[in-house]
Write a protein that holds these residues in place. Structure first.
Motif, PDB file in Angstrom:
ATOM      1  N   UNK A  13       0.828  -1.203   0.000  1.00 42.80           N
ATOM      2  CA  UNK A  13       0.000   0.000   0.000  1.00 42.80           C
ATOM      3  C   UNK A  13       0.863   1.253   0.000  1.00 42.80           C
ATOM      4  N   UNK A  14       0.424   2.255  -0.740  1.00 45.22           N
ATOM      5  CA  UNK A  14       1.012   3.581  -0.626  1.00 45.22           C
ATOM      6  C   UNK A  14       0.409   4.260   0.601  1.00 45.22           C
ATOM      7  N   UNK A  15       0.883   5.469   0.903  1.00 44.93           N
ATOM      8  CA  UNK A  15       0.313   6.212   2.027  1.00 44.93           C
ATOM      9  C   UNK A  15      -1.175   6.454   1.814  1.00 44.93           C
ATOM     10  N   UNK A  16      -1.554   6.769   0.568  1.00 45.03           N
ATOM     11  CA  UNK A  16      -2.974   6.990   0.261  1.00 45.03           C
ATOM     12  C   UNK A  16      -3.764   5.695   0.380  1.00 45.03           C
ATOM     13  N   UNK A  17      -3.182   4.589  -0.069  1.00 45.97           N
ATOM     14  CA  UNK A  17      -3.848   3.303   0.054  1.00 45.97           C
ATOM     15  C   UNK A  17      -4.029   2.888   1.501  1.00 45.97           C
ATOM     16  N   UNK A  18      -3.043   3.177   2.323  1.00 47.10           N
ATOM     17  CA  UNK A  18      -3.147   2.835   3.741  1.00 47.10           C
ATOM     18  C   UNK A  18      -4.218   3.671   4.434  1.00 47.10           C
ATOM     19  N   UNK A  19      -4.344   4.929   4.039  1.00 49.07           N
ATOM     20  CA  UNK A  19      -5.398   5.770   4.629  1.00 49.07           C
ATOM     21  C   UNK A  19      -6.784   5.198   4.325  1.00 49.07           C
ATOM     22  N   UNK A  20      -6.985   4.780   3.081  1.00 48.39           N
ATOM     23  CA  UNK A  20      -8.271   4.184   2.718  1.00 48.39           C
ATOM     24  C   UNK A  20      -8.475   2.862   3.457  1.00 48.39           C
ATOM     25  N   UNK A  21      -7.425   2.051   3.546  1.00 48.26           N
ATOM     26  CA  UNK A  21      -7.529   0.764   4.234  1.00 48.26           C
ATOM     27  C   UNK A  21      -7.906   0.959   5.701  1.00 48.26           C
ATOM     28  N   UNK A  22      -7.291   1.919   6.369  1.00 43.88           N
ATOM     29  CA  UNK A  22      -7.573   2.157   7.783  1.00 43.88           C
ATOM     30  C   UNK A  22      -9.000   2.657   7.988  1.00 43.88           C
ATOM     31  N   UNK A  23      -9.501   3.406   7.027  1.00 48.11           N
ATOM     32  CA  UNK A  23     -10.902   3.844   7.094  1.00 48.11           C
ATOM     33  C   UNK A  23     -11.827   2.636   7.069  1.00 48.11           C
ATOM     34  N   UNK A  24     -11.532   1.682   6.178  1.00 47.73           N
ATOM     35  CA  UNK A  24     -12.364   0.495   6.068  1.00 47.73           C
ATOM     36  C   UNK A  24     -12.194  -0.433   7.270  1.00 47.73           C
ATOM     37  N   UNK A  25     -10.980  -0.550   7.760  1.00 41.85           N
ATOM     38  CA  UNK A  25     -10.730  -1.382   8.943  1.00 41.85           C
ATOM     39  C   UNK A  25     -11.486  -0.816  10.143  1.00 41.85           C
ATOM     40  N   UNK A  26     -11.469   0.504  10.293  1.00 41.65           N
ATOM     41  CA  UNK A  26     -12.208   1.134  11.394  1.00 41.65           C
ATOM     42  C   UNK A  26     -13.700   0.817  11.281  1.00 41.65           C
ATOM     43  N   UNK A  27     -14.250   0.971  10.103  1.00 41.83           N
ATOM     44  CA  UNK A  27     -15.671   0.649   9.888  1.00 41.83           C
ATOM     45  C   UNK A  27     -15.961  -0.803  10.263  1.00 41.83           C
ATOM     46  N   UNK A  28     -15.155  -1.693   9.717  1.00 48.03           N
ATOM     47  CA  UNK A  28     -15.392  -3.124   9.895  1.00 48.03           C
ATOM     48  C   UNK A  28     -15.359  -3.506  11.378  1.00 48.03           C
ATOM     49  N   UNK A  29     -14.356  -3.046  12.081  1.00 47.00           N
ATOM     50  CA  UNK A  29     -14.192  -3.468  13.478  1.00 47.00           C
ATOM     51  C   UNK A  29     -15.203  -2.799  14.408  1.00 47.00           C
ATOM     52  N   UNK A  30     -15.610  -1.595  14.101  1.00 45.94           N
ATOM     53  CA  UNK A  30     -16.682  -0.980  14.883  1.00 45.94           C
ATOM     54  C   UNK A  30     -17.999  -1.713  14.655  1.00 45.94           C
ATOM     55  N   UNK A  31     -18.260  -2.087  13.416  1.00 46.04           N
ATOM     56  CA  UNK A  31     -19.481  -2.833  13.118  1.00 46.04           C
ATOM     57  C   UNK A  31     -19.476  -4.195  13.807  1.00 46.04           C
ATOM     58  N   UNK A  32     -18.343  -4.883  13.795  1.00 45.72           N
ATOM     59  CA  UNK A  32     -18.257  -6.158  14.503  1.00 45.72           C
ATOM     60  C   UNK A  32     -18.548  -5.979  15.992  1.00 45.72           C
ATOM     61  N   UNK A  33     -17.985  -4.927  16.568  1.00 40.89           N
ATOM     62  CA  UNK A  33     -18.195  -4.658  17.990  1.00 40.89           C
ATOM     63  C   UNK A  33     -19.664  -4.368  18.277  1.00 40.89           C
ATOM     64  N   UNK A  34     -20.297  -3.573  17.413  1.00 38.41           N
ATOM     65  CA  UNK A  34     -21.715  -3.252  17.574  1.00 38.41           C
ATOM     66  C   UNK A  34     -22.576  -4.508  17.487  1.00 38.41           C
ATOM     67  N   UNK A  35     -22.284  -5.364  16.527  1.00 39.44           N
ATOM     68  CA  UNK A  35     -23.075  -6.585  16.339  1.00 39.44           C
ATOM     69  C   UNK A  35     -22.996  -7.500  17.564  1.00 39.44           C
ATOM     70  N   UNK A  36     -21.826  -7.569  18.189  1.00 41.62           N
ATOM     71  CA  UNK A  36     -21.665  -8.411  19.370  1.00 41.62           C
ATOM     72  C   UNK A  36     -22.284  -7.762  20.604  1.00 41.62           C
ATOM     73  N   UNK A  37     -21.954  -6.492  20.821  1.00 36.54           N
ATOM     74  CA  UNK A  37     -22.350  -5.840  22.076  1.00 36.54           C
ATOM     75  C   UNK A  37     -23.809  -5.412  22.096  1.00 36.54           C
TER      76      UNK A  37
END
Length: 236
Positions: free
Chosen positions: A66-90
């Protein structure tokens, strides 16, 4: 005005990031194809597209980074994914082996406003149900000091701080054995002739020995305040 990345692009950069999050070895095109369940030719075409958009660096037959721009997009998606997982469980009562695929569907549909309100609703959690760190809105990630269980020496004790979510059946098995995040664990010995790792699970009178095959030992990460002699960092 910059267009919104497609869901395919979002999936690719997230998989590239996730592959390298807990190890230094970069991902190859064939590994990317295996993780996404698509043909090598499809990966080659998409990697060219990602490179044209400045999201990855790649040379023929080389690794994909990943480039710096690619990593920024990836982290945005990772944040979404992991918050959604947490919401679904909790909040919705999902078990930890059910949430990955559900979050994969939802992460492309929610807005940034929804994501930040979700984070506020959850009290801004720092990790998801499997122990993976949740990036902040600015893309900062705090990884715990942790090592794969299979690389620890006998006598090393700590608490499980991360469990790979690659295998839902393994998560169900661990749940049945009451092994989860923050469970106390101590390495006892390795059985001879390539046998499983023997660990002591739990504390006090409830502690018991448990045989851990390599397939599970590599998926369990143990918190350590300082690297233990003999520890090795392995792929999750």
């Amino acid at each position: 005005m910059k267009s919104q990345p497609s869901s395919s692009i979002e999936d690719y950069v997230k998989v590239i990031y996730s592959f390298t999050e807990w190890q230094d070895k970069p991902i190859t095109s064939s590994q990317l194809a295996a993780r996404l369940g698509v043909a090598n030719s499809s990966v080659s075409e998409m990697v060219r597209k990602l490179k044209d958009q400045g999201l990855v660096d790649h040379r023929p037959y080389g690794a994909v980074r990943l480039t710096a721009e690619g990593e920024r997009l990836a982290l945005t998606m990772v944040r979404r994914h992991r918050l959604l997982e947490t919401f679904l469980v909790e909040e919705l009562g999902y078990s930890w082996d059910e949430v990955h695929d559900e979050a994969e569907q939802l992460e492309h549909a929610v807005s940034e406003t929804f994501v930040e309100r979700l984070a506020e609703k959850l009290g801004h959690p720092e990790r998801d149900p499997h122990g993976d760190p949740i990036p902040t809105p600015t893309g900062r990630v705090e990884h715990p000091s942790a090592f794969p269980l299979g690389g620890l020496d006998p006598g090393h004790a700590g608490r499980i701080t991360r469990i790979s979510d690659d295998d839902p059946e393994m998560l169900r098995y661990l749940a049945r054995e009451h092994i989860g995040l923050d469970t106390a664990v101590e390495v006892v010995r390795r059985k001879p002739f390539g046998g499983p790792l023997v660990v002591r699970i739990g504390g006090g009178g409830a502690a018991h020995e448990f045989d851990v095959p390599d397939s599970i030992a590599s998926a369990l990460w143990v918190h350590s305040d300082a690297p233990h002699e003999g520890c090795t960092i392995e792929s999750a």
